[in-house]
Motif scaffolding. Structure first.
Motif, PDB file in Angstrom:
ATOM      1  N   ASP A 158       0.832  -1.212   0.000  1.00 22.77           N
ATOM      2  CA  ASP A 158       0.000   0.000   0.000  1.00 22.77           C
ATOM      3  C   ASP A 158       0.863   1.257   0.000  1.00 22.77           C
ATOM      4  OD1 ASP A 158      -2.294  -1.527   0.013  1.00 22.77           O
ATOM      5  OD2 ASP A 158      -2.596  -1.390   2.185  1.00 22.77           O
ATOM      6  N   GLN A 159       1.922   1.231   0.782  1.00 24.35           N
ATOM      7  CA  GLN A 159       2.814   2.383   0.870  1.00 24.35           C
ATOM      8  C   GLN A 159       3.473   2.668  -0.474  1.00 24.35           C
ATOM      9  OE1 GLN A 159       5.617   2.422   4.220  1.00 24.35           O
ATOM     10  NE2 GLN A 159       7.186   3.259   2.869  1.00 24.35           N
ATOM     11  N   CYS A 185       2.378   1.767  -3.474  1.00 30.27           N
ATOM     12  CA  CYS A 185       1.351   2.248  -4.406  1.00 30.27           C
ATOM     13  C   CYS A 185       1.072   3.735  -4.192  1.00 30.27           C
ATOM     14  CB  CYS A 185       0.062   1.443  -4.244  1.00 30.27           C
ATOM     15  SG  CYS A 185       0.164  -0.247  -4.906  1.00 30.27           S
ATOM     16  N   GLN A 186       1.100   4.177  -2.952  1.00 30.30           N
ATOM     17  CA  GLN A 186       0.913   5.601  -2.653  1.00 30.30           C
ATOM     18  C   GLN A 186       2.058   6.437  -3.227  1.00 30.30           C
ATOM     19  OE1 GLN A 186       0.451   5.795   1.618  1.00 30.30           O
ATOM     20  NE2 GLN A 186      -1.436   4.582   1.578  1.00 30.30           N
ATOM     21  N   ASP A 198       1.320   6.780  -6.894  1.00 28.41           N
ATOM     22  CA  ASP A 198       0.231   7.751  -7.071  1.00 28.41           C
ATOM     23  C   ASP A 198       0.743   9.181  -6.899  1.00 28.41           C
ATOM     24  OD1 ASP A 198      -1.554   5.689  -7.512  1.00 28.41           O
ATOM     25  OD2 ASP A 198      -2.265   5.625  -5.430  1.00 28.41           O
ATOM     26  N   SER A 235      -1.385   1.902 -10.101  1.00 31.91           N
ATOM     27  CA  SER A 235      -0.186   1.644  -9.296  1.00 31.91           C
ATOM     28  C   SER A 235      -0.086   0.190  -8.850  1.00 31.91           C
ATOM     29  CB  SER A 235      -0.177   2.570  -8.080  1.00 31.91           C
ATOM     30  OG  SER A 235      -1.339   2.401  -7.293  1.00 31.91           O
TER      31      SER A 235
END
Length: 217
Positions: free
Chosen positions: A142-143, A145-146, A149, A162
């Motif tokens: 998740d980190q 992918c952020q 983004d 992402s």
């Protein structure tokens, strides 16, 4: 009195070095045996024979075969997550992505057995891996992918999905470990050499940067 203290400190340092070396040798041999025989076909005795230590020594460090198996997988996950964690929203993708791709392919070269164990574990339902996938790796995923983004928002690269970009990077870089034998056979070689890995790094970097429309610095 001082001589005694020095000797004691040296002794503790030596014991720490022995422990570190034993752990390295055990994990390295375990990677090889698990990759060749799978979890079910592997015994602690086989690993002990491969590393050249008594079975009791293996169990002293890892208690059970399952504990050793998880340690092998978690060591690989730690390396993966460290490479992902090196990318940040402030690091430009024109530098961060080539470094990540190079690190992942070199990891496939240096730890092919661990990568194959991971792939086999997932194919068999990730029984021993599910907690790590749902917790540590999910958080890092998740980190990262952020981060992707954020790069899109800064217009450093084209709008992309992402999550699927990360899946693509994983599959292409890990192919050099998981399908190394297949690649070697198709290239008419006994095994991949350093030049093959460097060519892979160059091509995947070029395709990724162009495909994502990454702007130059």
């Amino acid at each position: 009195m001082k001589k005694v203290i020095k000797k004691s400190i040296k002794s503790r340092g030596s014991l720490a070095d022995i422990r570190k070396d034993n752990l390295y040798q055990i994990l390295t041999s375990a990677e090889q045996v698990f990759a060749e025989r799978g979890y079910r076909g592997t015994t602690v005795a086989a690993i002990a024979e491969a590393v050249g230590l008594p079975k009791a020594n293996i169990l002293y460090y890892f208690k059970t075969k399952e504990g050793l198996y998880k340690a092998v997988i978690n060591q690989l996950l730690t390396l993966w997550m460290n490479h992902m964690n090196e990318m940040s929203a402030d690091s430009h993708p024109n530098e961060a992505l080539p470094r990540y791709i190079a690190n992942k392919i070199r990891q496939s070269k240096e730890h092919p057995n661990a990568s194959r164990i991971f792939a086999a574990e997932v194919l068999h339902g990730a029984h021993y891996l599910r907690d790590s996938l749902q917790e540590e790796l999910k958080d890092q995923f998740d980190q990262t992918c952020q981060v992707f983004d954020a790069w899109v928002e800064k217009e450093w690269m084209d709008p992309i999905n992402s999550e699927h970009l990360l899946f693509m990077l994983w599959s292409t870089t890990q192919a050099y470990a998981d399908h190394g034998l297949q690649i070697s056979i198709l290239m008419g070689k006994e095994h991949l050499d350093e030049d093959d890995f460097e060519k892979g790094i160059k091509l995947l970097t070029q395709v990724t940067l162009k495909g994502c429309g990454i702007k130059p610095l």
